[in-house]
Design a protein around this motif. Structure first.
Motif, short mmCIF file in Angstrom:
data_model
loop_
_atom_site.label_atom_id
_atom_site.label_comp_id
_atom_site.label_asym_id
_atom_site.label_seq_id
_atom_site.Cartn_x
_atom_site.Cartn_y
_atom_site.Cartn_z
N GLY A 161 26.46 -11.99 31.43
CA GLY A 161 27.79 -12.09 31.53
C GLY A 161 28.09 -11.93 33.11
N ASN A 162 29.13 -11.02 33.51
CA ASN A 162 29.37 -10.84 34.98
C ASN A 162 28.60 -9.63 35.54
OD1 ASN A 162 30.76 -9.07 33.78
ND2 ASN A 162 32.75 -9.59 34.72
N LYS A 163 27.74 -8.93 34.73
CA LYS A 163 26.96 -7.89 35.36
C LYS A 163 25.52 -8.29 35.55
CE LYS A 163 29.98 -4.25 33.82
NZ LYS A 163 30.86 -4.52 32.91
N LEU A 164 24.98 -7.51 36.48
CA LEU A 164 23.79 -7.50 36.85
C LEU A 164 23.15 -6.20 37.15
CD1 LEU A 164 23.01 -7.43 40.59
CD2 LEU A 164 24.75 -9.34 39.99
N VAL A 165 21.70 -6.09 36.97
CA VAL A 165 20.99 -4.79 37.17
C VAL A 165 19.86 -5.14 37.99
CG1 VAL A 165 19.90 -2.86 36.13
CG2 VAL A 165 21.87 -3.91 35.00
N LEU A 166 19.75 -3.96 39.29
CA LEU A 166 18.58 -4.32 40.12
C LEU A 166 17.80 -3.11 40.07
CD1 LEU A 166 20.34 -5.66 43.13
CD2 LEU A 166 19.01 -7.08 41.34
N PHE A 167 16.63 -3.14 40.32
CA PHE A 167 15.79 -1.95 40.50
C PHE A 167 14.89 -2.06 41.71
CE2 PHE A 167 11.42 -0.34 39.69
CZ PHE A 167 11.66 1.01 39.21
N LYS A 168 14.53 -0.91 42.11
CA LYS A 168 13.74 -0.82 43.38
C LYS A 168 13.10 0.77 43.62
CE LYS A 168 13.33 -1.59 48.45
NZ LYS A 168 14.00 -1.58 49.70
N ARG A 169 11.97 0.74 43.28
CA ARG A 169 11.08 2.15 43.33
C ARG A 169 11.46 2.85 44.63
NH1 ARG A 169 9.21 5.13 40.47
NH2 ARG A 169 8.19 3.88 38.72
N ASN A 170 11.64 4.15 44.72
CA ASN A 170 11.78 4.98 45.75
C ASN A 170 10.53 5.46 46.04
OD1 ASN A 170 11.89 7.02 47.65
ND2 ASN A 170 14.09 7.39 47.08
N PRO A 171 9.56 4.97 47.24
CA PRO A 171 8.16 5.48 47.26
C PRO A 171 8.14 6.97 47.60
CG PRO A 171 8.83 3.92 49.06
CD PRO A 171 9.88 3.87 48.05
N GLN A 172 9.05 7.33 48.28
CA GLN A 172 9.21 8.85 48.67
C GLN A 172 9.54 9.73 47.40
OE1 GLN A 172 10.87 6.62 51.13
NE2 GLN A 172 8.80 6.52 52.10
#
Length: 102
Positions: A78-89
């Motif tokens: 719908g109007n929602k989105l989810v993003l992911f990004k690993r924090n290397p530290q």
């Protein structure tokens, strides 16, 4: 690159997360990109809402933000989105291991 198993795992986590940012009629500017980057660094997974006044669809906004923040699109519904990004530290989310060899 996320596997389907990892993406499903992240969708489960995202379901419990609150929407913390929104894309409005101003679209995606430097300010929003900075906010998304900061949020990804702090929590690794971010849920955003695309307002009806925005000139972008949630899929377009997800693709643009993922590219700008070097993150991965987990899902758009719908109007929602989810993003992911690993924090290397300081990784916060333990992903299931990828089955395939690279």
């Amino acid at each position: 690159m996320l596997t389907s198993k990892q993406r499903a795992y992240l969708r489960g986590i995202a379901a419990k997360e609150d929407t913390i940012l929104q894309v409005g009629k101003g679209g995606i500017g430097e300010n929003l990109i900075t906010q998304v980057n900061d949020a990804l660094k702090a929590r690794e997974i971010v849920k955003l809402k695309v307002l009806e006044t925005a000139m972008l669809s949630s899929a377009e906004a997800a693709a643009e933000l993922a590219e700008a923040t070097k993150s991965e699109v987990v899902q758009t519904i719908g109007n929602k989105l989810v993003l992911f990004k690993r924090n290397p530290q300081e990784p916060k989310i333990e992903l299931p291991k990828a089955d395939k060899k690279k």
